[in-house]
Scaffold this motif. Structure first.
Motif, mmCIF file in Angstrom:
data_model
loop_
_atom_site.group_PDB
_atom_site.id
_atom_site.type_symbol
_atom_site.label_atom_id
_atom_site.label_comp_id
_atom_site.label_asym_id
_atom_site.label_seq_id
_atom_site.Cartn_x
_atom_site.Cartn_y
_atom_site.Cartn_z
ATOM 1 N N ALA A 112 101.779 -65.627 18.732
ATOM 2 C CA ALA A 112 102.673 -64.740 19.487
ATOM 3 C C ALA A 112 102.257 -64.680 20.948
ATOM 4 C CB ALA A 112 102.669 -63.344 18.866
ATOM 5 N N ARG A 113 100.957 -64.628 21.188
ATOM 6 C CA ARG A 113 100.480 -64.536 22.560
ATOM 7 C C ARG A 113 100.725 -65.842 23.324
ATOM 8 N NH1 ARG A 113 94.583 -62.278 24.690
ATOM 9 N NH2 ARG A 113 95.426 -61.458 26.638
ATOM 10 N N MET A 114 100.515 -66.971 22.673
ATOM 11 C CA MET A 114 100.784 -68.250 23.327
ATOM 12 C C MET A 114 102.272 -68.414 23.625
ATOM 13 S SD MET A 114 98.266 -71.124 21.672
ATOM 14 C CE MET A 114 98.996 -71.023 20.047
ATOM 15 N N ARG A 115 103.107 -67.970 22.687
ATOM 16 C CA ARG A 115 104.558 -68.061 22.912
ATOM 17 C C ARG A 115 104.959 -67.199 24.094
ATOM 18 N NH1 ARG A 115 108.668 -69.301 19.249
ATOM 19 N NH2 ARG A 115 110.595 -69.663 20.433
ATOM 20 N N ALA A 116 104.362 -66.039 24.224
ATOM 21 C CA ALA A 116 104.663 -65.167 25.362
ATOM 22 C C ALA A 116 104.242 -65.822 26.670
ATOM 23 C CB ALA A 116 103.963 -63.818 25.189
#
Length: 611
Positions: free
Chosen positions: A345-349
């Protein structure tokens, strides 16, 4: 051959695309298209030093009749600038600006003009920046056949030009119009927002006006398992309905987009269903294969959950089974899956130039939850990173029977489960070393790499070698990442010409993170690591571009939750073995703490609100 190269490049198989370029150049050494594509492969894979060397070796700057070849030099310098700081950043930015300006002089395109303007501004040269910004606004460009994406970039370039000229109101309105022209192209929007945030930081302007244009926020979700009915540990229809309503409200209020998490009975499935109903992308991350997870975390709570689980799985964009373990045997494995989902989720953000959110279904007081397990573990890991978090109150009474797995079991005497970050290293091209030079190769190349390992501040907990290869394992993924970058630099410092070794030698480093079995090697009679995750790490090394560090999604995701010192750029979904699932691989690069690529907003402008 070009079609094969383009296909491999577009599929993210950069190692194969690069090898095909090299094969082609042996037969057609003057083919500038092959040279250009080979350098692009290196840039995309994060091998910037090798890309720079190849760019100069191929003399692409002298090919004046092809815009792609002209622009790749400027693009390389821009990449180097964004990974630098201080005087090095200004020098690379200025060189990149001059290269883009030269491309614009030859092609007249708005793309090189706006990049020249922005790179001049980032380098601290506002005069040239304003000149090229005006060229973007007042130049003559053919827009008759423009696609929606091309129209977007044309308008976005104008917005950037207005910003550089200090006309913030017009920049805002022009950027809104650009987003309207291609409303669903979130990746293009993110590219623009990232560039504009760099510029407003340099210009000392407020960036809050960019927040309403952010793509939907990626989220990680987690929550309590529960059954349906009356009594302890269950929710009746009314309670589940109120929970669903609250989750739906929260998804809308916080502009949630892609969601990442598991799919256990209860909260997970309720959140996943609400997200799918809203049109959000669902990414399911499981610690074990679907049947094993279903039997452990869904079926025991009622067959109704099984049908809902299968319906969510059917609509999921991605289902990740992190291990081939047929059992969920430990807290360690479950926490591993949660960590990877949070990191994804953090990488996608980061890709979408926004901030991630965590959605938790839990009581106000989780004192009864075992420390370091489940929702409490996920809450603590996320909050340590200072990221936005929303708690949805659990509407029922928790069961006095804890859902914590049984204590770890050792299936075989002498073995124990462990989480390890693993590195495989190999010197590509070592077979080209003449046999009489092999002892010198060992002394000049392998010995310095071994000495580098010995000098690591956080040494590996396991090390092995064979031929020109090395296998290292670490307790923590950030220790493995630092070791990989240190070894990459140590190899780059070796002067192959001085040692009469082939200049084509290149170090390939592959990283993976996951559960393994530690036990005694029957042949060597010493501790070693076993399991499918070790094999995954080994196979990634074979598809790594020389000079690069390729890591698995699990490695990149875990690192995203522990360190800002590295950047993991998506390479592609790659076939690493004929019998293994394709792997989503990332190119790992170490960054200075104050590098431009590390610029992040500390909090989202959409502040978290209690639900």
């Amino acid at each position: 051959m070009r079609e094969r190269i383009i296909d491999r490049f577009n599929q993210g198989d950069l190692a194969r695309a690069y090898d095909l370029c090299q094969d082609g150049l042996r037969d057609r050494p003057d083919d500038f298209w092959l040279k250009h594509r080979a350098v692009l492969c290196l840039i995309r894979s994060g091998a910037l030093e090798r890309a720079s060397a190849a760019y100069h070796e191929y003399r692409l700057a002298e090919i004046r009749h092809d815009e792609d070849c002209l622009a790749v030099g400027a693009r390389l310098l821009k990449a180097l600038a964004l990974e630098s700081s201080g005087q090095a950043f200004a020098r690379f930015a200025r060189e990149s600006a001059r290269n883009y300006a030269d491309v614009h002089a030859r092609t007249g395109g708005h793309y090189p003009a706006i990049n020249a303007a922005s790179m001049y501004m980032l380098a601290g040269d506002p005069g040239p920046a304003e000149i090229y910004a005006r060229k973007v606004l007042y130049g003559s460009f053919d827009t008759a056949t423009a696609s929606r994406e091309q129209a977007y970039y044309r308008q976005a370039s104008q917005a950037e030009a207005y910003l550089l000229l200090g006309d913030l109101p017009t920049a805002r309105s022009t950027l809104r119009e650009a987003f309207r022209l291609d409303p669903d192209n979130h990746l293009a929007h993110a590219t623009t927002l990232r560039q504009l945030r760099l510029l407003v930081a340099v210009l000392g302007l407020d960036s809050d006006w960019l927040a309403p244009l952010e793509p939907p926020r990626p989220a990680h979700y987690a929550g309590h398992i529960f059954g349906l009915g009356a009594g302890e540990g269950q929710l009746d229809k009314g309670q589940e309905g109120r929970l669903r309503d609250t989750v739906e409200l929260m998804l809308a209020r916080h502009h949630v987009g892609p969601v990442h998490g598991a799919l256990a009975a209860g909260s997970d499935i309720v959140i996943a269903e609400a997200a799918l109903a809203r049109g959000c992308e669902l990414n399911v991350v499981l610690p074990a294969p679907v049947p094993a997870f279903l039997d452990a975390s869904v079926r025991p709570f009622g067959e109704a959950w099984v049908h809902r689980f299968e319906a969510c799985l059917e609509q999921a964009e991605k289902v990740v089974e992190l291990t081939s373990d047929r059992r969920i045997v430990s807290v360690q494995t479950l926490n591993f899956a949660s960590l990877v989902a949070m990191g994804m989720a953090r990488m996608r953000a980061s890709v979408l130039a926004t901030e991630p959110l965590q959605i938790l279904v839990s009581e106000a007081d989780d004192a009864e939850t075992p420390a370091g397990f489940g929702t409490l573990h996920d809450r603590d890991v996320w909050s340590v990173c200072g990221l936005d978090q929303v708690r949805v109150p659990y509407p029922g009474q928790r069961s006095s029977i804890r859902t914590k797995p049984a204590a770890d079991e050792n299936p075989e005497p002498g073995f124990r489960p462990a989480m390890r970050a693993m590195l495989f290293l190999d010197v590509a091209g070592s077979t080209s070393v003449p046999d009489d030079r092999v002892p010198h190769f060992v002394q000049a190349v392998l010995k310095p790499l071994a000495a580098c390992c010995d000098a690591l501040a956080d040494p590996p907990v396991h090390a092995d070698s064979w031929g020109d290869g090395m296998f290292l394992a670490f307790d923590r993924v950030e220790d493995a990442a630092r070791a990989a970058d240190t070894l990459r630099q140590a190899f780059a410092d070796i002067d192959m010409d001085e040692h009469a070794l082939p200049p084509s030698l290149g170090l390939r480093i592959a990283g993976h993170f996951g559960p393994v079995h530690e036990g005694e090697d029957p042949l060597q009679k010493r501790p070693s690591l076993f399991g499918g995750q070790v094999a995954v790490a080994a196979r990634i090394e074979a598809v790594t571009v020389p000079g690069s560090i390729f890591v698995s999604e699990a490695f990149a995701a875990a690192l995203a939750m522990s360190s800002y010192a590295f950047r993991s750029e998506y390479v592609g979904q790659i076939r690493i073995d004929a019998v293994m699932p394709d792997q989503r691989l990332y190119a790992l690069r170490a960054l200075p703490a104050n590098a431009a690529a590390n610029l992040r907003r500390s909090r989202s402008a959409r502040s978290t609100q209690p639900v």
